[in-house]
Design a protein around this motif. Structure first.
Motif, mmCIF file in Angstrom:
data_model
loop_
_atom_site.group_PDB
_atom_site.id
_atom_site.type_symbol
_atom_site.label_atom_id
_atom_site.label_comp_id
_atom_site.label_asym_id
_atom_site.label_seq_id
_atom_site.Cartn_x
_atom_site.Cartn_y
_atom_site.Cartn_z
ATOM 1 N N ARG A 1 -26.094 11.281 8.090
ATOM 2 C CA ARG A 1 -25.385 10.950 9.312
ATOM 3 C C ARG A 1 -24.406 9.826 9.011
ATOM 4 O O ARG A 1 -24.610 9.038 8.082
ATOM 5 C CB ARG A 1 -26.344 10.499 10.424
ATOM 6 C CG ARG A 1 -27.327 11.590 10.845
ATOM 7 C CD ARG A 1 -28.310 11.070 11.865
ATOM 8 N NE ARG A 1 -29.268 12.095 12.266
ATOM 9 C CZ ARG A 1 -30.299 11.888 13.090
ATOM 10 N NH1 ARG A 1 -30.486 10.663 13.601
ATOM 11 N NH2 ARG A 1 -31.118 12.868 13.408
ATOM 12 N N GLN A 2 -23.356 9.749 9.819
ATOM 13 C CA GLN A 2 -22.351 8.720 9.601
ATOM 14 C C GLN A 2 -22.951 7.317 9.725
ATOM 15 O O GLN A 2 -22.581 6.392 9.017
ATOM 16 C CB GLN A 2 -21.204 8.896 10.614
ATOM 17 C CG GLN A 2 -20.025 7.968 10.375
ATOM 18 C CD GLN A 2 -19.298 8.275 9.070
ATOM 19 O OE1 GLN A 2 -19.250 9.436 8.652
ATOM 20 N NE2 GLN A 2 -18.750 7.241 8.430
ATOM 21 N N SER A 3 -23.928 7.192 10.604
ATOM 22 C CA SER A 3 -24.519 5.869 10.851
ATOM 23 C C SER A 3 -25.385 5.387 9.687
ATOM 24 O O SER A 3 -25.819 4.227 9.676
ATOM 25 C CB SER A 3 -25.373 5.908 12.124
ATOM 26 O OG SER A 3 -26.421 6.858 11.999
ATOM 27 N N ASP A 4 -25.667 6.250 8.713
ATOM 28 C CA ASP A 4 -26.485 5.822 7.571
ATOM 29 C C ASP A 4 -25.818 4.699 6.767
ATOM 30 O O ASP A 4 -26.481 4.002 6.003
ATOM 31 C CB ASP A 4 -26.766 7.005 6.639
ATOM 32 C CG ASP A 4 -27.723 8.019 7.258
ATOM 33 O OD1 ASP A 4 -28.335 7.686 8.298
ATOM 34 O OD2 ASP A 4 -27.857 9.134 6.719
ATOM 35 N N PRO B 1 -29.440 6.648 16.493
ATOM 36 C CA PRO B 1 -28.561 7.091 15.402
ATOM 37 C C PRO B 1 -27.102 6.688 15.590
ATOM 38 O O PRO B 1 -26.300 6.874 14.680
ATOM 39 C CB PRO B 1 -28.710 8.618 15.443
ATOM 40 C CG PRO B 1 -29.103 8.930 16.839
ATOM 41 C CD PRO B 1 -29.908 7.777 17.324
ATOM 42 N N VAL B 2 -26.745 6.140 16.747
ATOM 43 C CA VAL B 2 -25.357 5.742 16.985
ATOM 44 C C VAL B 2 -25.104 4.319 16.488
ATOM 45 O O VAL B 2 -24.071 4.039 15.877
ATOM 46 C CB VAL B 2 -25.016 5.861 18.487
ATOM 47 C CG1 VAL B 2 -23.598 5.381 18.740
ATOM 48 C CG2 VAL B 2 -25.207 7.298 18.960
ATOM 49 N N TYR C 1 -32.647 0.192 10.717
ATOM 50 C CA TYR C 1 -33.871 0.252 11.505
ATOM 51 C C TYR C 1 -35.077 0.087 10.568
ATOM 52 O O TYR C 1 -35.267 0.868 9.638
ATOM 53 C CB TYR C 1 -33.957 1.594 12.245
ATOM 54 C CG TYR C 1 -35.175 1.744 13.116
ATOM 55 C CD1 TYR C 1 -35.177 1.260 14.431
ATOM 56 C CD2 TYR C 1 -36.331 2.348 12.643
ATOM 57 C CE1 TYR C 1 -36.279 1.404 15.245
ATOM 58 C CE2 TYR C 1 -37.446 2.491 13.442
ATOM 59 C CZ TYR C 1 -37.423 2.019 14.743
ATOM 60 O OH TYR C 1 -38.526 2.157 15.560
ATOM 61 N N PHE C 2 -35.917 -0.949 10.828
ATOM 62 C CA PHE C 2 -37.045 -1.238 9.940
ATOM 63 C C PHE C 2 -38.409 -1.045 10.596
ATOM 64 O O PHE C 2 -39.413 -0.994 9.899
ATOM 65 C CB PHE C 2 -36.971 -2.694 9.438
ATOM 66 C CG PHE C 2 -36.022 -2.876 8.291
ATOM 67 C CD1 PHE C 2 -36.413 -2.610 6.999
ATOM 68 C CD2 PHE C 2 -34.732 -3.309 8.516
ATOM 69 C CE1 PHE C 2 -35.540 -2.776 5.944
ATOM 70 C CE2 PHE C 2 -33.847 -3.477 7.476
ATOM 71 C CZ PHE C 2 -34.245 -3.214 6.173
ATOM 72 N N THR C 3 -38.490 -0.960 11.896
ATOM 73 C CA THR C 3 -39.780 -0.900 12.572
ATOM 74 C C THR C 3 -40.626 0.264 12.068
ATOM 75 O O THR C 3 -40.158 1.410 12.007
ATOM 76 C CB THR C 3 -39.575 -0.768 14.090
ATOM 77 O OG1 THR C 3 -38.752 -1.844 14.553
ATOM 78 C CG2 THR C 3 -40.912 -0.808 14.818
ATOM 79 N N ASP C 4 -41.863 -0.018 11.693
ATOM 80 C CA ASP C 4 -42.818 0.992 11.208
ATOM 81 C C ASP C 4 -42.295 1.762 9.996
ATOM 82 O O ASP C 4 -42.604 2.952 9.837
ATOM 83 C CB ASP C 4 -43.166 1.988 12.333
ATOM 84 C CG ASP C 4 -44.014 1.352 13.417
ATOM 85 O OD1 ASP C 4 -44.748 0.396 13.104
ATOM 86 O OD2 ASP C 4 -43.948 1.807 14.566
ATOM 87 N N THR C 5 -41.518 1.105 9.148
ATOM 88 C CA THR C 5 -41.049 1.780 7.928
ATOM 89 C C THR C 5 -41.542 1.071 6.661
ATOM 90 O O THR C 5 -41.278 1.552 5.554
ATOM 91 C CB THR C 5 -39.516 1.833 7.890
ATOM 92 O OG1 THR C 5 -38.987 0.506 7.833
ATOM 93 C CG2 THR C 5 -38.963 2.561 9.107
#
Length: 769
Positions: free
Chosen positions: A418-421, A355-356, A427-431
Motif C-alpha cells: 500500500r502507498q501508506s507503507d 491505512p490512510v 503502527y506498533f500496537t500489538d506487533t
C-alpha cells in the motif's frame, strides 16, 4: 594459632627467580608487599591462562597502578586474585573491561572516596559472576560512580570534600543485592535510598547496609520477575536435553536500555535478558524457555541470506515469516509449548490500523504470523488466508527452508503493498513479539554498512593455560550481618613437597606393638566373602532350585518364575575418608615433659592411620592446611583417593612442617568439595587440630569460630560427616559450637598415635550399622 612465618614453604622470591617469565612480571609489578610475593606466582599463572598474551602487559600495568595507590596490599591482592575470573566470566578480551574498571578506580582515588577502591576490588569477582557480561559490568560501575557523586558532600558547595557515608556499605552488599534483583532493580533501589536519605548519613548507611526495615522492604518490592542468574542452570539443561546444544547462555542488562531489547544470537552465545517479569499469565521461567526454544530452532533450521539487495520492508517480511516457520516447527515437535507460545504472541485486532494515515506493514505481518500458528485466528482478510494456506503447504512435507520463506514473504509484500507503507508514522500496537530474537543471524552483508555495527566480533581465544593452579575462592560467613562475604578467601592447593619415605617406615617400626594390635582389629573389619543374592532376573549363574521349579511350572501351565539367576555382592565397606590436618605454627610446640614436637607425634599418628586404612582397603585422602590471612590459605595434598599407601605418599608425609595460622572454614569447604565428588555410601571428613580457628587479619576470635560452624553445616547438608579430634585442652569452649556432638578432645597428646586409628575404626563401625 595466629603466628606469622612458615618453614615448609620456600621463600616466594626464590620461587619467582626459578621462572624467568614470573621474575620479569614481578619486576614489572615493582611491588614491595611480602603478602603479594607469596601468592604472585599462582595468580600470574592463572592470569596467563585466561588473558591473551598480548594483553598481559596491560594486566601488569593495571596491577602496578593499584599497588602504587598507597592503600596497602589489600586492593592489589584482590585484583590479582579476582581479575582473571572477571575476564573468564565476561567472556571478552580484557581490553573491553579493564579500561572501565581502571577509570572507576582512578575516579574514586582522586576523590575523598578513595578508601572505596578496596571494597570495589574485593567484590568485583562476585559481582561479575552475577552480571556475566562486560556491558553489565560497565553499567554497574557507572551506577556506583553515580552513587558516589550523589552521596558525597561539600563544605563550600563547589568541590567534593566529604566522602560518601554509604559507598563502602553499598559495595559490600552489591553481590548479595545482585543475587535478588536485576541491575535495573538495583538502580531503582539505589535511587530510592539516595532520594530518601541524602541528608541523613546514618540513615543512609543503614539503608545501603540493608540494616533498616525500610531498605529491605524496598528491595523486596524490586524483586520482581525471574533472574537469569537463578535460572541459568535449568535453562542450560533444557537446551542440552531437548536440542543437544551446548551453546553458552549469556545475559544482557536491561537496566540502562532506552527501549526493551530483544534476545539475540551472538558470537559468544545466546543472549537473554537478565530478568523477566511474568507476562500474559506466563511466568518468567516459562518465558525464558520460549525464548530459548525459538533461538535453538533458528540454530537448527535457519540459514543466513545476503542482505545487501533487500529493502527494510522486505527484510521485515522475511524475518516475520521465518520466525513463524521456526515457531510452527517448534509446535510440531513440542506440542506442549503451544499454551505459552500462543499466549506470548500478540493478537492484533483486525482493521485496527488506519491505512490512510499510518504504515500498516508491521500490523499485517503480525496478523499473518498469528494466523500461521493459530488455526482459530478469526481474521477475515482473504489475502491473509491465502498466504496462511500457502505457508502450511510449504511446510506440509518437512521443515522447508529460509529461502522458501523469503520467496513467500516477497510475494506477500508485493501483493499487499500500500502507498501508506512508506509513511514515517508506523503502527506498533500489538506487533512486538518479545520472545523472538532480533534476527541479526539471518543476514550477511557483502558491502560494509551501518548494519554490521550490531554484529559482535567473535571473542579472542586466550593462550594455552600454563602450569600452575589458580586460587579457589570461597565465601565466609559473617555472623554479625547473618550473610556470606562472597569470594572472601583464596585457597591455593598443591602437592606437598617430598622428603624421605624411610622416616615414616621407622615411625611404624617404633609402634610395632600397637600395629600388631590394630592388625587384629582390622582383620575383623575387613570385607568378608561375597554374599549370594537369589531371585535375580540377571546374574552371574543359574539358581538350579528356582530354575527347576520354573520348568515344572511351565510344563504345568502355570506362569513360571522369571527370576532364576543368582548374583553376588561383596559384604564390604563403601567409605571415603579425608583426613584434614591443621598445620598451624602451634604444632611446633613440644609435648609436656618431652623434647618431641607435637607435629612429630601427629605425623606418627597419621602414619599409623594411613597404614590402617590401607589394610582395610577404604578410600582415603590426606591433606594439610594453614593460612596467612584470607588471601593465602594453603591446602597441601599429601595423599589422594586414587593413590596407594606407598613411598611417594610416605615421602610427602615425612616432609610436613608447620607454620602460619588456622583459617578452618575455608579449608573445610575445600575439603568438602573434594569429598563431594566421591560416590561412596559414607563420606567422612576427619579433622585433626590443636587450636581454635584464628588468623592474623581477624581481630574478633568468635568470627572464624562462627564461620567454621557454618562450614560444618554446609558439609552436613552435602551428605558429608565431619568429625574433629582436638589436641587443645581448652577446646571445650569452642569445638562443640563448631562441630556439634561430633568431636573429641584428647587430653594426653602422647596417646595420639594410639587414639587416632581407634577413633577412625569407631567412626566407620557406626557407619556400617
Amino acid at each position: 594459632m595466629a603466628v606469622p612465618g612458615i618453614r615448609q614453604v620456600a621463600d616466594a622470591r626464590q620461587r619467582l627467580m626459578a621462572d624467568p617469565d614470573s621474575q620479569a612480571a614481578w619486576t614489572t609489578l615493582d611491588c614491595g608487599f611480602a603478602a603479594v610475593a607469596d601468592v604472585f606466582d599462582e595468580c600470574y599463572s592463572a592470569a596467563k591462562g585466561l588473558i591473551a598474551s598480548h594483553e598481559i602487559p596491560d594486566f601488569l600495568a593495571a596491577a602496578r597502578s593499584i599497588g602504587k595507590l598507597g592503600r596497602g596490599a589489600e586492593p592489589l591482592l584482590a585484583f590479582l586474585e579476582h581479575w582473571p575470573d572477571v575476564v573468564r566470566i565476561t567472556g571478552l578480551a580484557q581490553s573491553v573491561t579493564l579500561p572501565s574498571v581502571m577509570a572507576a578506580i582512578q575516579h574514586l582515588q582522586k576523590s575523598p572516596n578513595g578508601p572505596a577502591v578496596t571494597p570495589l576490588l574485593q567484590t568485583l569477582g562476585a559481582v561479575a559472576t552475577r552480571l556475566r557480561t562486560a556491558d553489565a559490568l560497565q553499567h554497574y560501575l557507572m551506577l556506583l560512580l553515580d552513587h558516589a557523586q550523589r552521596t558525597s558532600g561539600s563544605i563550600h558547595g563547589h568541590h567534593i570534600t566529604e566522602p560518601s557515608p554509604s559507598l563502602a556499605d553499598f559495595l559490600a552488599q552489591a553481590p548479595r543485592l545482585l543475587g535478588v534483583v536485576s541491575l535495573a532493580g538495583l538502580r531503582r533501589w539505589v535511587d530510592d535510598g539516595i532520594r530518601l536519605h541524602q541528608a541523613h548519613p546514618e540513615k543512609q548507611r543503614a539503608y545501603f547496609a540493608l540494616a533498616s526495615p525500610e531498605s529491605r522492604a524496598i528491595l523486596q518490592r524490586e524483586r520482581e520477575g525471574t533472574l537469569f542468574a537463578d535460572s541459568e542452570r535449568r535453562l542450560a539443561q533444557t537446551l542440552t536435553a531437548l536440542w543437544q546444544d551446548d551453546c553458552p547462555l549469556v545475559p544482557y542488562s536491561t537496566a540502562f536500555a532506552d527501549k526493551p531489547l530483544q534476545p539475540y544470537l551472538a558470537a559468544d552465545g545466546m543472549r537473554l535478558p537478565d530478568a523477566l517479569l511474568p507476562r500474559a499469565g506466563i511466568a518468567g521461567l516459562a518465558r525464558y524457555r520460549v525464548m530459548l526454544a525459538h533461538m535453538a530452532g533458528h540454530r537448527r533450521w535457519s540459514q543466513p541470506l545476503i542482505a545487501d539487495n533487500w529493502s527494510p520492508q522486505q527484510r521485515l517480511a522475511v524475518e516475520t515469516l521465518e520466525d513463524a516457520r521456526v515457531d510452527f516447527l517448534l509446535l510440531r515437535r513440542f506440542p506442549g509449548l503451544a499454551p505459552s507460545l500462543l499466549a506470548l504472541h500478540p493478537v492484533p485486532a483486525d482493521n485496527a490500523c488506519d491505512p490512510v494515515n499510518e504504515s500498516c506493514l508491521r500490523h499485517r505481518l503480525t496478523c499473518l504470523s498469528r494466523a500461521c500458528l493459530d488455526p482459530a485466528h478469526g481474521y477475515a482478510d482473504l489475502l491473509l488466508k491465502e498466504y496462511v494456506a500457502r505457508f502450511h503447504a510449504v511446510l506440509a512435507d518437512g521443515p522447508s527452508s529460509t529461502r522458501a520463506m523469503a520467496d513467500l514473504a516477497l510475494s506477500y509484500v508485493t501483493r499487499s503493498r500500500r502507498q501508506s507503507d512508506q509513511l514515517a508514522n508506523v503502527y506498533f500496537t500489538d506487533t512486538e513479539i518479545d520472545y523472538r530474537d532480533d534476527n541479526r543471524h539471518l543476514w550477511q552483508f557483502i558491502e560494509a554498512g551501518d548494519e554490521e555495527d550490531s554484529f559482535a566480533p567473535p571473542p579472542k581465544q586466550a593462550d594455552a593455560e600454563p602450569a600452575g593452579l589458580p586460587p579457589h575462592h570461597y565465601p565466609e560467613w559473617d555472623a554479625a550481618t547473618q550473610a556470606y562475604r562472597p569470594d572472601w578467601t583464596a585457597v591455593y592447593e598443591a602437592l606437598h613437597p617430598a622428603g624421605c619415605a624411610a622416616d615414616i617406615d621407622r615411625l611404624l617400626e617404633k609402634h610395632a606393638v600397637l600395629a600388631r594390635r590394630l592388625k587384629r582389629l582390622l582383620d575383623l573389619l575387613k570385607p568378608q566373602e561375597r554374599v549370594r543374592q537369589r531371585y535375580q532376573e540377571d546374574g552371574s549363574e543359574l539358581d538350579l532350585d528356582v530354575a527347576v521349579r520354573a520348568l515344572v511350572d511351565l510344563k504345568s501351565g502355570r506362569l513360571p518364575e522369571a527370576r532364576i539367576n543368582v548374583s553376588h555382592r561383596t559384604n564390604g565397606r563403601d567409605i571415603s575418608v579425608l583426613l584434614l590436618i591443621d598445620l598451624s605454627q602451634s604444632l611446633n610446640g613440644t609435648l609436656p615433659g618431652s623434647n618431641q614436637r607435637i607435629l612429630d607425634t601427629a605425623r606418627e599418628a597419621v602414619a599409623l592411620l594411613g597404614w590402617s586404612i590401607d589394610q582395610l582397603g577404604d578410600a582415603c585422602a590426606i591433606a594439610g592446611f594453614h593460612s596467612n590471612t584470607r588471601h593465602e590459605v594453603r591446602y597441601h595434598h599429601i595423599k589422594g583417593f586414587s593413590e596407594a599407601w606407598d613411598d611417594t605418599v610416605k615421602a610427602r608425609l615425612a616432609a610436613v612442617e608447620a607454620g602460619w595460622s588456622t583459617r578452618m572454614g575455608a579449608a573445610l569447604r575445600h575439603a568438602g568439595r573434594m569429598l563431594a565428588s566421591r560416590r561412596s555410601e559414607k563420606r567422612i571428613l576427619l579433622v585433626l587440630t590443636d587450636g581454635e580457628p584464628a588468623d592474623i587479619d581477624v581481630s574478633d576470635p568468635q568470627y572464624l569460630i562462627d564461620d567454621g560452624k557454618k562450614a560444618v553445616e554446609e558439609l552436613s547438608t552435602a551428605g558429608i560427616s565431619p568429625f574433629c579430634l582436638s589436641l587443645d585442652p581448652t577446646a571445650d569452649r569452642y569445638v562443640g559450637h563448631i562441630f556439634g556432638k561430633r568431636w573429641r578432645v584428647l587430653d594426653r597428646i602422647e596417646r595420639l598415635p594410639e587414639q587416632l586409628p581407634m577413633i577412625y575404626l569407631n567412626l566407620t563401625r557406626r557407619s556400617m550399622r
